[in-house]
Design an enzyme around this catalytic site. Structure first.
Site, PDB file in Angstrom:
ATOM      1  N   TYR A  95      -0.386  12.256  13.305  1.00 34.46           N
ATOM      2  CA  TYR A  95      -0.805  12.689  11.935  1.00 34.46           C
ATOM      3  C   TYR A  95      -2.146  13.048  11.709  1.00 34.46           C
ATOM      4  O   TYR A  95      -3.124  12.341  12.296  1.00 34.46           O
ATOM      5  CB  TYR A  95      -0.480  11.333  10.906  1.00 34.46           C
ATOM      6  N   GLU A 120      -3.237  18.476   5.006  1.00 32.75           N
ATOM      7  CA  GLU A 120      -2.529  17.425   5.752  1.00 32.75           C
ATOM      8  C   GLU A 120      -1.528  17.972   6.782  1.00 32.75           C
ATOM      9  O   GLU A 120      -0.633  18.823   6.463  1.00 32.75           O
ATOM     10  CB  GLU A 120      -1.769  16.518   4.845  1.00 32.75           C
TER      11      GLU A 120
END
Length: 433
Positions: free
Chosen positions: A154, A242
């Site tokens: 991530y 993101e």
């Protein structure tokens, strides 16, 4: 402890208000929020922005007919193809089309199947857990090269008010909800605060790549992608980029497989090409109407309308209504540079909602002139012949003049001394069911 409304709103709007995604956010036990978005791009638009700026993404084409999807699949000449319906809602893979097709994401090795599937996607509504009951119409599909992922991480870059600038956030645990990772294994969340003047340092990019579990040549490649993502973040005036997953392939490539980008609305004047891509067709009509008058609207499921200035004040207002036994029907954020005409338009929007049985106005006049608000309220009450109870709490700039305008208007407006008093009076004005 955060209130239920604040917790849920924080999760829904974290990107828009640049809250920190590495903190675990609570789950609301109260009111259900409807979807509200500012500028939010489709997946293919975000990927094109990244690709145009040197960020590694899968090869893809976009199609708006089944025949174009078939031709795109042939041109890809890939071992395996992924076909994705393009809507803004999440949960596409488990969604259902009103054509009968199940799933908005499909894998196949046969280009002909892409054409057959696209025929059952384009022009049909896809319903997921995040869409209205009837779903959202799919106008485009993305036809992309399917890549195997050997490892998922991530990565996000976002504005963090607590450190007055951008922050790089990463975790070797990708492909899952980052809030869950932060709550269960916080030691797997890594942060690098970026000096806005110096920019992202090579050492920071390398350290984050290593913390994400990349080694050797992959570490260098990942660091390079991180730097390119940061350059993109600055170039497009993003509040958040993101990437989840920020993945590794068996062939030794670092790829941004899925990304969400949020933008600073205040930068629209210099990001005209990006803001022109905004597809408002998935918005509720009332949201689009509010935007025409520089108002921000969020629909809720109660019966007390909230007219406020500022997102934080809006959440506090909704919370205190709930604590007094009421339920907000919506909130409408007036913002800072207010005009009397905006107040009038706000009342038109609020009274158009058949659920609304009372209106609570809660304004703190810092930048906002309370007298302008008061003049707008009295005009709206007269011209719209307001039929529901109206409770007004004003505080701040020119509040004495504003109170005089309301008191001398001869209109049935209930004044409140503070927010608690306003919420109590608004809830009491609604007929119990």
């Amino acid at each position: 402890m955060a209130s239920p409304m604040a917790a849920q709103a924080g999760k829904l709007l974290r990107a828009a208000w640049a809250l920190r995604p590495c903190l675990p956010l609570g789950q609301s036990q109260g009111i259900q929020w409807s979807s509200r978005r500012w500028l939010n791009l489709q997946e293919y638009q975000s990927k094109k922005l990244m690709s145009d700026n040197g960020v590694k993404v899968q090869r893809f084409f976009v199609a708006d007919t089944a025949n174009d999807a078939l031709e795109a699949a042939k041109r890809l000449n890939a071992k395996e193809i992924v076909l994705k319906a393009q809507i803004l809602a999440g949960g596409r893979g488990k969604g259902t089309f009103n054509s009968g097709l199940k799933g908005g994401v499909h894998l196949t090795k046969d280009p002909k199947v892409v054409g057959q599937l696209a025929k059952q996607m384009i022009g049909y509504n896809l319903a997921t857990k995040q869409t209205p009951k009837d779903g959202v119409k799919v106008n485009k599909v993305m036809v992309a090269e399917a890549l195997d992922i050997s490892r998922e991480t991530y990565l996000a870059i976002l504005m963090d008010r607590s450190c007055n600038g951008p922050v790089l956030v990463g975790s070797p645990q990708g492909g899952v909800d980052i809030e869950e990772v932060a709550a269960t294994t916080p030691e797997l969340i890594f942060k690098e605060e970026i000096d806005i003047f110096e920019g992202l340092k090579e050492s920071q990019a390398q350290r984050m790549a290593e913390n994400l579990g990349f080694h050797g040549a992959l570490k260098t490649q990942a660091a390079d992608q991180i730097k390119k993502l940061y350059n993109l973040f600055l170039k497009i005036d993003a509040t958040q980029v993101e990437v989840n997953p920020f993945g590794e392939t068996p062939e030794g490539q670092v790829v941004c497989f899925d990304a969400k980008i949020n933008f600073d609305d205040n930068a629209e004047f210099r990001q005209k090409d990006i803001f022109a891509m905004d597809d408002k067709s998935e918005n509720e009509p009332i949201e689009n109407e509010a935007a025409k008058h520089d108002l921000k609207y969020i629909g809720l499921d109660g019966n007390i309308a909230c007219f406020v200035n500022g997102a934080g004040l809006a959440m506090a207002t909704c919370d205190i209504i709930s604590l007094n036994g009421g339920k907000p029907a919506n909130f409408l954020d007036l913002g800072g540079g207010v005009k009397e005409s905006q107040v009038y338009q706000a009342f038109k929007l609020l009274t158009a909602d058949p659920k609304v049985e009372a209106i609570l106005v809660n304004i703190f006049g810092g930048i906002v002139n309370c007298a302008i608000i008061a003049n707008g309220i009295t005009r709206a009450c007269r011209e719209l012949e307001l039929k529901v109870p109206l409770v007004v709490r004003l505080e701040g700039t020119n509040v004495e003049e504003a109170q005089s305008i309301l008191n001398n208007s001869g209109l049935p407006i209930t004044s409140a001394s503070d927010l608690e008093d306003a919420a109590r009076k608004a809830v009491a004005s609604v007929t119990p069911k």
